[in-house]
Design a protein around this motif. Sequence first.
Motif, mmCIF file in Angstrom:
data_model
loop_
_atom_site.group_PDB
_atom_site.id
_atom_site.type_symbol
_atom_site.label_atom_id
_atom_site.label_comp_id
_atom_site.label_asym_id
_atom_site.label_seq_id
_atom_site.Cartn_x
_atom_site.Cartn_y
_atom_site.Cartn_z
ATOM 1 N N THR A 1 0.900 -1.420 -0.095
ATOM 2 C CA THR A 1 -0.245 -0.050 -0.209
ATOM 3 C C THR A 1 0.725 1.224 0.138
ATOM 4 N N LEU A 2 2.170 1.439 0.773
ATOM 5 C CA LEU A 2 2.941 2.276 0.754
ATOM 6 C C LEU A 2 3.536 2.743 -0.494
ATOM 7 N N THR A 3 3.797 1.591 -1.164
ATOM 8 C CA THR A 3 4.474 1.678 -2.541
ATOM 9 C C THR A 3 3.540 2.144 -3.479
ATOM 10 N N ARG A 4 2.160 1.732 -3.429
ATOM 11 C CA ARG A 4 1.070 2.375 -4.290
ATOM 12 C C ARG A 4 0.764 3.615 -4.078
ATOM 13 N N LEU A 5 0.743 4.142 -2.829
ATOM 14 C CA LEU A 5 0.480 5.587 -2.587
ATOM 15 C C LEU A 5 1.551 6.384 -2.909
ATOM 16 N N SER A 6 2.882 5.813 -2.900
ATOM 17 C CA SER A 6 3.997 6.683 -3.706
ATOM 18 C C SER A 6 4.078 6.972 -5.072
ATOM 19 N N ARG A 7 3.582 5.654 -5.756
ATOM 20 C CA ARG A 7 3.386 5.590 -7.106
ATOM 21 C C ARG A 7 2.222 6.446 -7.465
ATOM 22 N N LEU A 8 1.016 6.430 -6.681
ATOM 23 C CA LEU A 8 0.040 7.434 -7.255
ATOM 24 C C LEU A 8 0.575 8.738 -6.856
ATOM 25 N N GLU A 9 0.989 9.261 -5.872
ATOM 26 C CA GLU A 9 1.657 10.570 -5.703
ATOM 27 C C GLU A 9 2.475 11.014 -6.673
ATOM 28 N N GLY A 10 3.459 10.173 -7.195
ATOM 29 C CA GLY A 10 4.325 10.538 -8.492
ATOM 30 C C GLY A 10 3.187 10.724 -9.685
ATOM 31 N N ARG A 11 2.417 9.824 -9.660
ATOM 32 C CA ARG A 11 1.275 10.097 -10.950
ATOM 33 C C ARG A 11 0.532 11.508 -10.777
ATOM 34 N N VAL A 12 0.222 11.844 -9.605
ATOM 35 C CA VAL A 12 -0.563 13.264 -9.449
ATOM 36 C C VAL A 12 0.632 14.249 -9.927
ATOM 37 N N ALA A 13 1.712 13.963 -9.664
ATOM 38 C CA ALA A 13 2.748 15.044 -9.840
ATOM 39 C C ALA A 13 2.976 15.462 -11.450
ATOM 40 N N ARG A 14 3.141 14.197 -11.749
ATOM 41 C CA ARG A 14 3.179 14.203 -13.334
ATOM 42 C C ARG A 14 2.189 14.856 -13.968
ATOM 43 N N ALA A 15 0.958 14.337 -13.426
ATOM 44 C CA ALA A 15 -0.413 14.942 -14.195
ATOM 45 C C ALA A 15 -0.721 16.226 -14.169
ATOM 46 N N TRP A 16 -0.160 16.908 -12.818
ATOM 47 C CA TRP A 16 -0.128 18.282 -12.576
ATOM 48 C C TRP A 16 0.734 19.032 -13.273
ATOM 49 N N THR A 17 1.987 18.489 -13.586
ATOM 50 C CA THR A 17 2.958 18.981 -14.459
ATOM 51 C C THR A 17 2.260 19.232 -16.006
ATOM 52 N N ALA A 18 1.997 18.104 -16.413
ATOM 53 C CA ALA A 18 1.024 18.273 -17.891
ATOM 54 C C ALA A 18 -0.038 19.056 -17.757
ATOM 55 N N LEU A 19 -0.745 19.366 -16.841
ATOM 56 C CA LEU A 19 -1.884 20.217 -16.856
ATOM 57 C C LEU A 19 -1.465 21.691 -16.761
ATOM 58 N N ASP A 20 -0.376 21.942 -15.728
ATOM 59 C CA ASP A 20 0.121 23.178 -15.500
ATOM 60 C C ASP A 20 0.673 23.543 -17.006
ATOM 61 N N THR A 21 1.333 22.685 -17.743
ATOM 62 C CA THR A 21 1.994 23.150 -18.809
ATOM 63 C C THR A 21 1.007 23.630 -19.934
ATOM 64 N N GLN A 22 -0.013 22.856 -19.912
ATOM 65 C CA GLN A 22 -1.066 23.136 -20.902
ATOM 66 C C GLN A 22 -1.651 24.554 -20.657
ATOM 67 N N LEU A 23 -1.735 24.580 -19.208
ATOM 68 C CA LEU A 23 -2.673 26.038 -18.826
ATOM 69 C C LEU A 23 -1.728 27.152 -19.107
ATOM 70 N N GLN A 24 -0.604 26.985 -18.929
ATOM 71 C CA GLN A 24 0.251 28.004 -19.263
ATOM 72 C C GLN A 24 0.485 28.300 -20.547
ATOM 73 N N ARG A 25 0.526 27.206 -21.512
ATOM 74 C CA ARG A 25 0.526 27.203 -23.021
ATOM 75 C C ARG A 25 -0.781 28.180 -23.490
ATOM 76 N N ARG A 26 -1.869 27.626 -23.012
ATOM 77 C CA ARG A 26 -3.026 28.344 -23.369
ATOM 78 C C ARG A 26 -3.082 29.818 -23.126
ATOM 79 N N ALA A 27 -2.896 30.139 -21.654
ATOM 80 C CA ALA A 27 -2.550 31.523 -21.575
ATOM 81 C C ALA A 27 -1.757 32.214 -22.551
ATOM 82 N N GLY A 28 -0.662 31.642 -22.612
ATOM 83 C CA GLY A 28 0.460 32.245 -23.471
ATOM 84 C C GLY A 28 -0.108 32.616 -25.015
ATOM 85 N N LEU A 29 -0.986 31.518 -25.527
ATOM 86 C CA LEU A 29 -1.285 31.815 -26.789
ATOM 87 C C LEU A 29 -2.664 32.981 -26.971
#
Length: 175
Positions: A17-45
Amino acid sequence: MLSGVLFLLLVTWTIWTLTRLSRLEGRVARAWTALDTQLQRRAGLAEELARNYPAAVGEDRAEYLAAFAGDARQPVDGDRELAENALGRELRELPEDLPGVPAALQTDLSGTTTRVGLARRFYNDAVRDTRALRHGRLTRVLRLHASRPQPRYFDIEVGLEGARPRPDRVGKSAN
């Protein structure tokens, strides 16, 4: 003997469970980075559209669009969701045909808007999975990851109604 087996099962489950939670937190962080990148790109355009082609969108609307884009990049009041919603509404109210605006910019803006919707969906899915695992009874009792903050959903109005299947994919199965 039985208590030893139960203890071993509990330890194994806890590690898993701790391993799964750690992986899920990494997934959340990567997904946030992708979302933030797209939001910044949309604002720039949007800002590029407002600054370089004010006649195409209208002088007043160009000022609003530039202001909303700037606020989306760095919200004055700290509420990013509110700032992104304002920018999204302003972009949705733009006419479909923007005379004088290069087709590449229009296509890029439309594509980025679609990617924002998809990135938001992936991020919120990762948050949902993480929260579900953290709200499990045994996970709460053992206080696994209790010291870490709970991830938050990112709720903005992003319609994917403009996302149509590509003509070369229509009718084909998604195997």
